[in-house]
Write a protein that holds these residues in place. Structure first.
Motif, short mmCIF file in Angstrom:
data_model
loop_
_atom_site.label_atom_id
_atom_site.label_comp_id
_atom_site.label_asym_id
_atom_site.label_seq_id
_atom_site.Cartn_x
_atom_site.Cartn_y
_atom_site.Cartn_z
N VAL A 62 8.68 29.48 17.71
CA VAL A 62 10.37 28.27 17.61
C VAL A 62 10.57 28.22 18.85
O VAL A 62 10.49 28.92 19.76
CB VAL A 62 10.74 28.74 16.82
N ASP A 63 10.60 26.55 19.42
CA ASP A 63 11.26 25.99 20.19
C ASP A 63 13.06 26.43 20.04
O ASP A 63 13.12 25.32 19.64
CB ASP A 63 10.72 24.37 21.00
N TYR A 64 13.10 27.36 20.87
CA TYR A 64 14.45 27.49 19.89
C TYR A 64 15.36 26.25 21.48
O TYR A 64 15.77 26.06 20.61
CB TYR A 64 15.46 28.77 21.31
N GLU A 65 15.36 25.84 22.26
CA GLU A 65 16.09 24.65 23.19
C GLU A 65 16.16 22.94 21.91
O GLU A 65 16.84 22.47 21.82
CB GLU A 65 15.33 24.86 24.70
N ARG A 66 14.74 23.17 21.45
CA ARG A 66 14.48 21.98 21.77
C ARG A 66 15.11 21.57 19.21
O ARG A 66 15.64 20.88 19.42
CB ARG A 66 12.95 22.00 20.82
N THR A 67 15.17 22.76 19.40
CA THR A 67 15.70 23.01 17.83
C THR A 67 17.47 23.02 18.20
O THR A 67 18.24 22.06 16.94
CB THR A 67 15.74 24.22 17.47
N ALA A 68 18.00 22.81 19.45
CA ALA A 68 19.21 23.30 19.15
C ALA A 68 19.29 21.91 19.71
O ALA A 68 20.91 21.20 18.86
CB ALA A 68 20.26 24.16 20.32
N ARG A 69 19.13 21.28 20.35
CA ARG A 69 18.91 19.95 21.05
C ARG A 69 18.94 18.64 19.94
O ARG A 69 19.81 18.44 19.58
CB ARG A 69 18.13 19.25 21.60
N GLU A 70 18.22 19.34 18.71
CA GLU A 70 17.63 18.70 17.67
C GLU A 70 19.06 18.59 16.16
O GLU A 70 19.37 17.80 16.51
CB GLU A 70 17.00 19.18 16.78
N VAL A 71 19.61 19.47 16.77
CA VAL A 71 20.99 20.01 15.82
C VAL A 71 22.59 19.29 16.16
O VAL A 71 22.85 18.98 15.43
CB VAL A 71 21.55 21.20 15.30
N ILE A 72 22.22 19.74 17.81
CA ILE A 72 23.56 18.67 18.39
C ILE A 72 23.46 17.47 18.49
O ILE A 72 24.28 16.79 17.74
CB ILE A 72 23.38 19.35 19.84
#
Length: 389
Positions: A62-72
């Motif tokens: 899982v790409d943690y940074e990408r997932t976080a940006r999608e949530v934001i």
């Protein structure tokens, strides 16, 4: 006797809830690939920085940074210093401590027998601690009225923003409701507080009128409002800077918002970012499930349940019940019924509620309880429990 009780909620754009939703968004992304993953993910957000930290043991990629940006981005922060495409992201994640893992992988009960013969004895509790569950007859959701109204106000703030009905609103917001009681019966709403982030162009007069019309009056039943009800809408006057840009956020800092708005005791453990082997999450969900079924069965009109665990041990060390004088049976008898009818070992809880699925992102805002469709909100044991009446 008159009494007043107040509960609050916050929107998904509140800085603490941004962190909760990112933590649970990463958890769901991991569980989609690896249902057996162990996670304890926490986030901290401030101004233009997001820190993702914690322990993860998984085969998932899982790409943690990408997932976080999608949530934001989904929350609505596409502006300012914490914009999804501009904020800085730091990832500091490592594997679960082997000292913790060995107690979860093989419980005390499992290790103390050559062959326990029970799958339920496989998992030990992921930590010590006490967890609480609660239910009452104040609302159709079997939840306290102040917290349900506060959640619905917060949800409505997000709805009118995202639908474009009130396009000048921004993601951050808070709500609060004070309910007046007479002999434990909710009779009226005494005060409503709504604070919403907004753009700089809108006037406070228009914002207050619109929120009263399209948010408060749409949520609070008219029969609970009277000439003495007090309304505080953006009482400070201006709320342009919000979210992590205005205040730092941290996963797990809204545990009373997440549960019962202060009406039930709390063991102190947060939920978001934790997989189901953490009894802070799974056992608290199961206590709600038990409490709701007891009330739905008519065994009590209000009930609070506490269970406590030792790390690495499958069976709880104690079960406590308080029906606040509303129980049809004594509280110690209700505790015995719970121990007989409900398997409180972590493996059994996980299996009963189906907790290895990616179902957590939507719980990260507007409360974990009183929400239709969640497995711990089912009342499928109520009919069977009526035999004890």
């Amino acid at each position: 006797m008159k009494k007043f009780f107040t509960s609050e909620s916050v929107t998904e754009g509140h800085p603490d809830k941004v962190c909760d939703r990112i933590s649970d968004g990463i958890l769901d992304a991991i569980l989609t690939q690896d249902p057996m993953a162990r996670t304890a993910i926490e986030c901290c957000a401030a101004y233009d920085l997001l820190l993702i930290m914690g322990e993860v043991t998984t085969s998932a990629k899982v790409d943690y940074e990408r997932t976080a940006r999608e949530v934001i981005q989904k929350i609505g922060y596409n502006f300012g210093t914490f914009s999804f495409d501009k904020c800085k992201v730091i990832v500091a994640v490592h594997e679960q401590s082997p000292d913790i893992a060995m107690g979860v992988d093989a419980s005390y009960e499992k290790k103390s027998k050559k062959d326990s013969g029970s799958e339920e004895d496989t998992l030990g509790a992921g930590d010590q601690g006490m967890m609480f569950g609660y239910a009452c007859r104040e609302t159709e959701e079997l939840m306290p009225l102040p917290i349900m109204l506060s959640h619905k106000l917060a949800m409505r703030l997000s709805e009118v923003r995202k639908s474009g009905l009130l396009p000048y609103l921004r993601p951050d917001g808070k709500t609060q409701v004070t309910v007046e009681y007479e002999d434990k019966r909710a009779v009226r709403v005494d005060a409503v507080v709504v604070s919403s982030q907004h753009d700089r162009e809108v006037s406070q007069e228009r914002l207050r009128a619109d929120i009263r019309k399209y948010v408060v009056d749409e949520v609070i039943p008219a029969e609970f409002l009277d000439a003495d009800t007090k309304f505080y809408i953006n009482p400070t006057g201006r709320f342009e800077i919000g979210g992590p840009e205005g205040d730092s956020g941290l996963t797990g800092r809204k545990i009373i918002v997440d549960t019962y708005g202060g009406r039930c005791a709390h063991g102190g453990g947060a939920f978001s970012g934790k997989d189901c082997t953490k009894v802070d999450r799974s056992a608290t969900y199961f206590c709600r499930y038990i409490a709701k079924n007891l009330v739905a069965a008519g065994l009590a009109d209000e009930v609070e349940i506490q269970v406590a665990y030792a790390i690495g041990v499958a069976n709880p060390v104690s079960v406590f019940v308080d029906s606040f004088g509303t129980g049809k049976l004594p509280d110690d008898r209700l505790a015995e019924i719970i121990k007989k009818e409900f398997d409180l070992r972590p493996y059994a809880i996980i299996r009963k509620l189906g907790l290895r699925r990616p179902i957590y992102s939507e719980t990260a805002a507007y409360g974990h309880f009183g929400r239709a469709g969640l497995p711990w909100e089912a009342t499928d044991r109520a009919e069977d429990l009526k035999k004890y009446l």
